[in-house]
Design a protein around this motif. Sequence first.
Motif, PDB file in Angstrom:
ATOM      1  N   HIS A  42      -6.799   1.120  -8.255  1.00 56.47           N
ATOM      2  CA  HIS A  42      -6.053   0.487  -7.172  1.00 56.47           C
ATOM      3  C   HIS A  42      -6.866  -0.670  -6.612  1.00 56.47           C
ATOM      4  O   HIS A  42      -7.979  -0.482  -6.132  1.00 56.47           O
ATOM      5  CB  HIS A  42      -5.763   1.535  -6.077  1.00 56.47           C
ATOM      6  N   GLU A  93      -2.755  -5.211  -5.445  1.00 57.39           N
ATOM      7  CA  GLU A  93      -2.120  -5.826  -4.274  1.00 57.39           C
ATOM      8  C   GLU A  93      -2.635  -7.259  -4.161  1.00 57.39           C
ATOM      9  O   GLU A  93      -3.806  -7.519  -4.381  1.00 57.39           O
ATOM     10  CB  GLU A  93      -2.473  -5.042  -2.997  1.00 57.39           C
ATOM     11  N   THR A 111       0.837  -1.203   0.000  1.00 59.15           N
ATOM     12  CA  THR A 111       0.000   0.000   0.000  1.00 59.15           C
ATOM     13  C   THR A 111       0.874   1.256   0.000  1.00 59.15           C
ATOM     14  O   THR A 111       0.573   2.241  -0.676  1.00 59.15           O
ATOM     15  CB  THR A 111      -0.963  -0.010   1.205  1.00 59.15           C
ATOM     16  N   ALA A 168       0.350   6.696  -6.853  1.00 60.32           N
ATOM     17  CA  ALA A 168      -0.735   7.670  -6.975  1.00 60.32           C
ATOM     18  C   ALA A 168      -0.159   9.089  -7.033  1.00 60.32           C
ATOM     19  O   ALA A 168      -0.505   9.889  -7.907  1.00 60.32           O
ATOM     20  CB  ALA A 168      -1.707   7.531  -5.803  1.00 60.32           C
ATOM     21  N   ASP A 206      -7.065  -4.242  -4.143  1.00 57.68           N
ATOM     22  CA  ASP A 206      -6.497  -5.104  -3.102  1.00 57.68           C
ATOM     23  C   ASP A 206      -7.412  -6.317  -3.046  1.00 57.68           C
ATOM     24  O   ASP A 206      -8.516  -6.254  -2.503  1.00 57.68           O
ATOM     25  CB  ASP A 206      -6.464  -4.382  -1.759  1.00 57.68           C
ATOM     26  N   SER A 265       1.848   1.824  -3.409  1.00 61.40           N
ATOM     27  CA  SER A 265       0.687   2.329  -4.166  1.00 61.40           C
ATOM     28  C   SER A 265       0.488   3.821  -3.929  1.00 61.40           C
ATOM     29  O   SER A 265       0.121   4.565  -4.850  1.00 61.40           O
ATOM     30  CB  SER A 265      -0.585   1.587  -3.746  1.00 61.40           C
ATOM     31  N   GLN A 266       0.737   4.259  -2.704  1.00 64.96           N
ATOM     32  CA  GLN A 266       0.608   5.697  -2.386  1.00 64.96           C
ATOM     33  C   GLN A 266       1.586   6.507  -3.226  1.00 64.96           C
ATOM     34  O   GLN A 266       1.256   7.581  -3.728  1.00 64.96           O
ATOM     35  CB  GLN A 266       0.870   5.922  -0.891  1.00 64.96           C
ATOM     36  N   ILE A 309      -4.405   7.822  -0.339  1.00 62.09           N
ATOM     37  CA  ILE A 309      -4.708   6.470  -0.784  1.00 62.09           C
ATOM     38  C   ILE A 309      -4.532   5.522   0.385  1.00 62.09           C
ATOM     39  O   ILE A 309      -3.484   5.529   1.027  1.00 62.09           O
ATOM     40  CB  ILE A 309      -3.671   6.059  -1.871  1.00 62.09           C
ATOM     41  N   SER A 366      -5.587   1.210   1.636  1.00 63.36           N
ATOM     42  CA  SER A 366      -5.865  -0.060   0.973  1.00 63.36           C
ATOM     43  C   SER A 366      -7.364  -0.225   0.743  1.00 63.36           C
ATOM     44  O   SER A 366      -8.143  -0.078   1.673  1.00 63.36           O
ATOM     45  CB  SER A 366      -5.347  -1.211   1.833  1.00 63.36           C
ATOM     46  N   THR A 426      -3.368   0.175 -13.726  1.00 60.69           N
ATOM     47  CA  THR A 426      -3.955  -0.655 -12.684  1.00 60.69           C
ATOM     48  C   THR A 426      -2.854  -1.197 -11.791  1.00 60.69           C
ATOM     49  O   THR A 426      -1.827  -1.657 -12.291  1.00 60.69           O
ATOM     50  CB  THR A 426      -4.714  -1.861 -13.287  1.00 60.69           C
ATOM     51  N   LEU A 427      -3.077  -1.133 -10.494  1.00 60.79           N
ATOM     52  CA  LEU A 427      -2.117  -1.693  -9.557  1.00 60.79           C
ATOM     53  C   LEU A 427      -2.874  -2.671  -8.662  1.00 60.79           C
ATOM     54  O   LEU A 427      -3.913  -2.339  -8.104  1.00 60.79           O
ATOM     55  CB  LEU A 427      -1.506  -0.543  -8.763  1.00 60.79           C
TER      56      LEU A 427
END
Length: 152
Positions: free
Chosen positions: A78, A106, A42, A49, A80, A45-46, A58, A60, A103-104
Amino acid sequence: MKGCRFVTNSADETRELAGRLAERFQPGDVVALEGDLGAGKTTFSQGVAKGLGIEESIDSPTFTLIKEYGEGRLPFYHMDVYRLDSPDEELGWDEYFYGDGVTLVEWAERIQNWLPDRLIRVAIRHLESGGREITVLPPDECEERICRGGKA
Ligand code: ADP
Ligand code: MG
């Protein structure tokens, strides 16, 4: 060269690295993030972003599974999928994976069957030092664009 590898020593370093990589992302890129709970998926991911120019904070999407952010340089999806009931569950994956955004995912290994072949794989591993080893493995044809000879 087979991908690129980095070591970060704080959450902010991970965010900064992810942000620099995100500036190289293009429409249709799918990032599969692998790593144990607390590895830093996460956090990464932040950074992505932020690197895409998204100001919103951002966290999860643990319960919603998918969150969409439209205000950046590219649409950002995003996911998860840790809490997905079954790996067969169809949540319209292709709309995201073959769309115009980034697209990401987790816990990407949980939707193995839905993932496109063309994946940017990112594995995050907790080191004994407390830092994180971040290995980025893009598809061959994107390696130069994403890894730039290993410089982030
Ligand atoms: P995950 O999504 O993989 O479960 P999180 O990103 O939510 O992991 O949590 C990672 C935790 O580890 C955060 O509390 C973060 O502050 C901490 N952390 C410490 N060092 C790092 C680092 N180098 N990179 C990423 N996170 C780190
Ligand atoms: Mg997470």
